[in-house]
Design an enzyme around this catalytic site. Structure first.
Site, mmCIF file in Angstrom:
data_model
loop_
_atom_site.group_PDB
_atom_site.id
_atom_site.type_symbol
_atom_site.label_atom_id
_atom_site.label_comp_id
_atom_site.label_asym_id
_atom_site.label_seq_id
_atom_site.Cartn_x
_atom_site.Cartn_y
_atom_site.Cartn_z
ATOM 1 N N ARG A 48 63.069 -35.646 -19.884
ATOM 2 C CA ARG A 48 64.447 -36.057 -19.638
ATOM 3 C C ARG A 48 64.414 -37.449 -19.018
ATOM 4 N NH1 ARG A 48 67.998 -34.288 -14.852
ATOM 5 N NH2 ARG A 48 70.078 -34.930 -15.501
ATOM 6 N N CYS A 74 63.874 -38.457 -10.468
ATOM 7 C CA CYS A 74 63.221 -37.980 -9.248
ATOM 8 C C CYS A 74 62.882 -36.495 -9.383
ATOM 9 C CB CYS A 74 64.107 -38.228 -8.042
ATOM 10 S SG CYS A 74 65.771 -37.636 -8.288
ATOM 11 N N LYS A 93 77.263 -50.090 -4.079
ATOM 12 C CA LYS A 93 76.368 -51.108 -4.627
ATOM 13 C C LYS A 93 75.452 -50.455 -5.654
ATOM 14 C CE LYS A 93 72.395 -52.412 -3.938
ATOM 15 N NZ LYS A 93 72.085 -52.624 -5.364
ATOM 16 N N GLU A 98 68.873 -39.213 -0.923
ATOM 17 C CA GLU A 98 68.207 -38.496 -2.017
ATOM 18 C C GLU A 98 67.085 -39.412 -2.468
ATOM 19 O OE1 GLU A 98 66.767 -37.418 -5.074
ATOM 20 O OE2 GLU A 98 68.632 -37.776 -6.180
ATOM 21 N N GLU A 141 54.835 -40.914 -7.565
ATOM 22 C CA GLU A 141 55.742 -40.641 -8.679
ATOM 23 C C GLU A 141 55.328 -41.475 -9.880
ATOM 24 O OE1 GLU A 141 59.667 -41.400 -6.777
ATOM 25 O OE2 GLU A 141 60.319 -39.722 -8.006
HETATM 26 P P1 ADP Z 1 63.695 -47.991 -7.427
HETATM 27 O O1 ADP Z 1 62.274 -48.164 -7.028
HETATM 28 O O2 ADP Z 1 63.982 -46.780 -8.184
HETATM 29 O O3 ADP Z 1 64.337 -49.221 -7.997
HETATM 30 P P2 ADP Z 1 64.926 -48.551 -4.914
HETATM 31 O O4 ADP Z 1 64.902 -47.683 -3.733
HETATM 32 O O5 ADP Z 1 64.213 -49.857 -4.850
HETATM 33 O O6 ADP Z 1 64.422 -47.647 -6.096
HETATM 34 O O7 ADP Z 1 66.404 -48.864 -5.347
HETATM 35 C C1 ADP Z 1 67.470 -47.952 -5.258
HETATM 36 C C2 ADP Z 1 68.708 -48.691 -4.824
HETATM 37 O O8 ADP Z 1 68.463 -49.233 -3.522
HETATM 38 C C3 ADP Z 1 69.089 -49.887 -5.698
HETATM 39 O O9 ADP Z 1 70.513 -49.975 -5.739
HETATM 40 C C4 ADP Z 1 68.521 -51.044 -4.940
HETATM 41 O O10 ADP Z 1 69.194 -52.265 -5.187
HETATM 42 C C5 ADP Z 1 68.778 -50.605 -3.522
HETATM 43 N N1 ADP Z 1 67.943 -51.277 -2.517
HETATM 44 C C6 ADP Z 1 66.667 -51.685 -2.634
HETATM 45 N N2 ADP Z 1 66.257 -52.260 -1.480
HETATM 46 C C7 ADP Z 1 67.303 -52.203 -0.616
HETATM 47 C C8 ADP Z 1 67.523 -52.619 0.734
HETATM 48 N N3 ADP Z 1 66.568 -53.212 1.435
HETATM 49 N N4 ADP Z 1 68.726 -52.388 1.292
HETATM 50 C C9 ADP Z 1 69.691 -51.773 0.594
HETATM 51 N N5 ADP Z 1 69.559 -51.365 -0.664
HETATM 52 C C10 ADP Z 1 68.380 -51.570 -1.280
#
Ligand code: ADP
Length: 484
Positions: free
Chosen positions: A285, A291, A181, A257, A388
């Site tokens: 970068r 991260c 996903k 990660e 961050e």
């Molecule tokens: P960022 O803040 O960098 O967007 P996230 O942790 O929100 O980081 O997102 C990283 C990935 O995790 C994305 O693919 C996002 O769709 C997915 N994601 C966010 N919330 C959930 C959740 N509750 N369950 C599964 N995947 C999630």
């Protein structure tokens, strides 16, 4: 190669069981260009039922894929590597359009993603085992490795293709089928990558891609289903924590990660030219949206002013604009929320006494821009000491002693990477050992390399990706007790 032809050339459906299929109910969501805020296209918006269909396909394909000769799995990855290199230009443009990074960096990322496939093509045929005599001499131990099984992969938007390559490379090399996903902001790079792997001969059902605007609703049932045996996630610590809890129910293997809060230490005895070059790489970068981005600069008093002056000069000269324009370094941030957060963090630091040497101003016009910014005298209680920034802002603080620098560097819940600049070899090793991080950039501002183990300690995550250990995350060790 026009922008619209590159976007039109990508399949926008879900990829399940080797077929491109519409989301149930025909739902879709929009993908935007962060440099303009304009809609680029729509992609399929998977429902929980679509997610389940993807897992069904991965489960069905697992036994056959595990039995495929390792050499063949490796050759699929090798072909994918070659296709990626051949299509670098169009894939880079696609990535820049949906994510915003400068084209030069997008080209670099396609090559970087490809390198994961090349590395793991080589690792697929090196999965080893053992044969040993039991200590009492009476029995023998056979040790072999097997794929963990169907795996769920969740990737972020900041490196939309490389994070796919970093997870898909070892999963495929190990013989695991997957449901992946991608982040909702950047699904196109992953859809394109799926097309590349299909063309490279990956069997149907081994890779299933679900794009969705509701990650939690689609992924949680898959995590709790029990048939997937592993989750590999790259994203925020907040979401990672939640996923780890969900994985506990069926005891999934997990690789996480998560966030970082990288310190960047410059000692009086550093090569200042190298430190400034390294600072630019570690900070700029990916427009600071990494991260591994240097989030806190600690500079020893003897070179503090000079380092700040030189970094400011370089930062002030960075061209801001759309990633497709020549010479741009400061592309747009991913969305308005990202800009708001950076603005808030800078305002908070200034309120607490930091001084702005360059940047820090609002940017007019469309798109989600924030200028390259340098702050000095940033106090410990500024929010950006703990959070961050994920943007092009370099906060600098002074230190006097080595102990003080190490304490400041380690004063965080994160432990992904630390950067360290010194020409004293004893100090280099001493401080490297004391820094609480999974990775150290010693006199260099970039640590990422497909052939090296990438990952963090503390709340930056679990497990390592890349290197010779990367494939282990996707393998189980089986021991066969042999009677003689
Ligand atoms: P960022 O803040 O960098 O967007 P996230 O942790 O929100 O980081 O997102 C990283 C990935 O995790 C994305 O693919 C996002 O769709 C997915 N994601 C966010 N919330 C959930 C959740 N509750 N369950 C599964 N995947 C999630």
């Amino acid at each position: 190669m026009s922008e619209s032809s590159v976007v039109d050339g990508v399949a926008k459906d879900l990829f399940i069981g080797g077929k491109w299929v519409a989301a149930s109910g025909g739902r879709s969501f929009a993908v935007h260009d962060p440099s303009t805020g304009q809609r680029l296209c729509e992609v399929a918006d998977a429902s929980p039922a679509d997610g389940k269909a993807a897992l069904d396909a991965a489960v069905a394909a697992q036994p056959g894929f595990a039995a495929m000769p390792p050499r063949e799995r490796g050759e699929i990855l090798r072909r994918a590597y070659e296709i990626l290199l051949a299509r670098n230009e169009e894939l880079a443009l696609l990535m820049t359009l949906e994510m915003g990074k400068p084209l030069a960096e997008a080209r670099g990322e396609v090559a970087y993603a490809a390198e994961f496939f090349r590395w793991f093509a080589e690792e697929a045929v090196r999965i080893d085992g053992g044969y040993a005599v039991a200590p009492n001499g009476n029995g023998r131990f056979l040790i072999t490795k097997q794929p963990v099984g169907p795996t769920l992969l969740i990737t972020p938007w900041n490196f939309p293709m490389a994070m796919g390559g970093r997870k898909l490379g070892p999963a495929i090399a190990a013989g695991c089928t997957v449901v992946i996903k991608p982040a909702e902001q950047t699904p196109l790079s992953m859809l394109a990558l799926a097309g590349v792997l299909a063309e490279a001969g990956l069997p149907d059902g081994v890779l299933n891609v679900v794009t969705t605007s509701d990650a939690g609703a689609v992924m949680e049932p898959l995590i709790r289903d029990g048939r997937a045996r592993k989750l590999s996630f790259t994203g925020s610590t907040a979401v990672g924590r939640k996923l780890l809890e969900q994985c506990a129910e069926k005891v999934l293997r997990t690789s996480l990660e998560l966030g970082g809060n990288a310190p960047f230490l410059v000692f009086d005895d550093a090569d200042l030219d190298a430190a400034v070059d390294g600072a630019m790489q570690a900070k700029m970068r990916n427009i600071g949206e990494a991260c591994t981005a240097a989030n806190r600069f600690y500079v020893q008093r003897g070179v503090y002013d000079e380092f700040a002056r030189r970094l400011t000069e370089r930062m002030a000269a960075q061209k801001m604009g759309r990633g497709t324009e020549d010479g741009v370094v400061v592309g747009p941030l991913i969305d308005d929320d990202a800009v708001r957060k950076v603005r808030e963090l800078v305002a908070d630091a200034v309120d607490r006494g930091a001084r702005v040497l360059t940047g820090g101003s609002e940017v007019d016009g469309p798109g989600h821009f924030y200028p390259a910014t340098v702050l000095v005298d940033v106090p410990r209680d500024a929010r950006m000491s703990d959070e961050e920034i994920f943007g092009p802002v370099a906060p600098i603080s002074v230190f006097d002693t080595e102990d003080e620098a190490v304490a400041a560097a380690n004063d965080t819940e994160y432990g992904l990477v630390s950067y360290l600049f010194t020409n004293d070899v004893k100090r280099a090793l001493r401080v490297s050992e004391r820094l609480e991080a999974g990775m150290i950039g010693l006199n260099q501002g970039i640590v990422s390399n497909p052939a090296a183990p990438f990952g963090g300690i503390k709340q930056s995550g679990l497990g390592r990706e890349g290197g010779t250990v990367g494939i282990e995350e996707f393998l189980e060790t089986k021991y066969i007790a042999v009677s003689l």
